[in-house]
Write an enzyme that holds these catalytic residues in place. Sequence first.
Site, PDB file in Angstrom:
ATOM      1  N   LYS A 228       0.286   3.469  -2.864  1.00 46.69           N
ATOM      2  CA  LYS A 228      -0.880   4.371  -2.935  1.00 46.69           C
ATOM      3  C   LYS A 228      -0.451   5.842  -2.853  1.00 46.69           C
ATOM      4  CE  LYS A 228      -4.154   0.891  -1.354  1.00 46.69           C
ATOM      5  NZ  LYS A 228      -4.009  -0.270  -0.556  1.00 46.69           N
TER       6      LYS A 228
ATOM      7  N   TYR B   9      -4.083  -2.070  -9.987  1.00 53.08           N
ATOM      8  CA  TYR B   9      -3.956  -1.953  -8.530  1.00 53.08           C
ATOM      9  C   TYR B   9      -3.037  -3.054  -7.983  1.00 53.08           C
ATOM     10  CZ  TYR B   9      -5.198  -2.279  -3.600  1.00 53.08           C
ATOM     11  OH  TYR B   9      -5.113  -2.353  -2.233  1.00 53.08           O
TER      12      TYR B   9
ATOM     13  N   TYR C 160      -3.744   3.153   8.257  1.00 49.43           N
ATOM     14  CA  TYR C 160      -4.962   2.377   8.477  1.00 49.43           C
ATOM     15  C   TYR C 160      -5.787   2.930   9.649  1.00 49.43           C
ATOM     16  CZ  TYR C 160      -1.827  -0.724   5.877  1.00 49.43           C
ATOM     17  OH  TYR C 160      -0.945  -1.234   4.983  1.00 49.43           O
TER      18      TYR C 160
ATOM     19  N   SER D 233       0.801  -1.245   0.000  1.00 54.99           N
ATOM     20  CA  SER D 233       0.000   0.000   0.000  1.00 54.99           C
ATOM     21  C   SER D 233       0.821   1.277   0.000  1.00 54.99           C
ATOM     22  CB  SER D 233      -0.931   0.008   1.196  1.00 54.99           C
ATOM     23  OG  SER D 233      -1.953  -0.901   0.955  1.00 54.99           O
TER      24      SER D 233
ATOM     25  N   VAL E 166       1.307  -3.770   3.864  1.00 55.87           N
ATOM     26  CA  VAL E 166       1.311  -5.050   4.564  1.00 55.87           C
ATOM     27  C   VAL E 166       2.556  -5.907   4.262  1.00 55.87           C
ATOM     28  CG1 VAL E 166      -1.196  -5.178   4.880  1.00 55.87           C
ATOM     29  CG2 VAL E 166      -0.148  -6.185   2.838  1.00 55.87           C
TER      30      VAL E 166
HETATM   31  O1  DON Z   1      -5.069  -4.693  -1.329  1.00 51.52           O
HETATM   32  C1  DON Z   1      -4.369  -5.466  -0.708  1.00 51.52           C
HETATM   33  O2  DON Z   1      -4.855  -6.326  -0.022  1.00 51.52           O
HETATM   34  C2  DON Z   1      -2.857  -5.356  -0.741  1.00 51.52           C
HETATM   35  N1  DON Z   1      -2.342  -5.588  -1.991  1.00 51.52           N
HETATM   36  C3  DON Z   1      -2.394  -4.040  -0.185  1.00 51.52           C
HETATM   37  C4  DON Z   1      -2.675  -4.065   1.222  1.00 51.52           C
HETATM   38  C5  DON Z   1      -1.957  -3.078   2.022  1.00 51.52           C
HETATM   39  O3  DON Z   1      -0.751  -2.949   2.060  1.00 51.52           O
HETATM   40  C6  DON Z   1      -2.852  -2.322   2.882  1.00 51.52           C
HETATM   41  N2  DON Z   1      -3.795  -1.570   2.163  1.00 51.52           N
HETATM   42  N3  DON Z   1      -4.231  -0.487   2.359  1.00 51.52           N
END
Ligand code: DON
Length: 303
Positions: free
Chosen positions: A66, A188, A239, A63, A257
């Site tokens: 983003k 994405y 988050y 993420s 993550v």
């Molecule tokens: O969308 C997902 O589940 C992961 N590819 C990215 C998750 C992540 O790092 C937290 N998302 N906001």
Amino acid sequence: MRYQTILDTVRAEVSPLVGCGRVADYIPALATVDPSRFGMALATADGTVYGVGDWQTSLSIQSISKVFSLAMALSGDDEEIWRRVGREPSGSPFNALQQLENDRGVPRNPFVNAGALVVVDHVLALTGDPTGAVLDLLRTEADNPAIDVDRQLAKSEAGNRHRNAALAHLLADYGALTHPVDVVLDQYTDLCAIAMSCRDLARAAGFLARHGLRADGSRLLSRSTAKRLNATMLTCGTYDSAGEFAYRVGLPAKSGVGGGILAVVPNRCTVAVWSPGLDESGNSCAGRAALDAFTTLTGWSVF
Ligand code: DON
């Protein structure tokens, strides 16, 4: 204190915590990462980089991508995206479906998954290829043409993205996407699967510490937009524990993550830290502790 001394001190302080938390396992390829990894890099506003531990090892930025997608959406001082995505902390898990339904297809912020899907849709219209555009930016700013999507990880995530697909379909049902769901999801997923080191991340995000200026002095974002992107990271970047993160660390930051966290000290430097064990919200456990120790040691929180 010298930058290298700061990093060495932080590492010594958090080393007992490395391995705390749980490695993300909902993407099979992420579950295999060694939890004992720890790296931290600091890039000064002039691009000099200092590092400690595994600071030159590739991590899955997840993420953190983003931030760069949003920067692409906002480049050229384009405010259009804010008609489609909010700017409030979510207080909910990053992949919550219920919140999107309650908000009638307008994601709470650009850093929850629904918001990022809308940003990707917007950047698709602007560039035709969000992943290519973000990779160009990352490679140039980090001065590393080898930065790329980890194809194996992208494939692993693509096979397990049911919740993101549900979010994308809900968005489409609200008329919030202008491109086909699968095109947005593929972009994405690829963006999340970009692999790069703490060194490269810290350097690539330098424009956030330089009020919108790229490494070569050209402008990516207006000063005001860079300030606002940092503000959004502070309030929404970690988050549903953005409040606790601001309380402990006090810097604009975005986590992923994969266990990476990117933090900005406006006007001074960017810091990237990586350790794969995550806390309950999905933030790197040792990474957050390192940034907590970093701002305590230096006094460089924004407050
Ligand atoms: O969308 C997902 O589940 C992961 N590819 C990215 C998750 C992540 O790092 C937290 N998302 N906001």
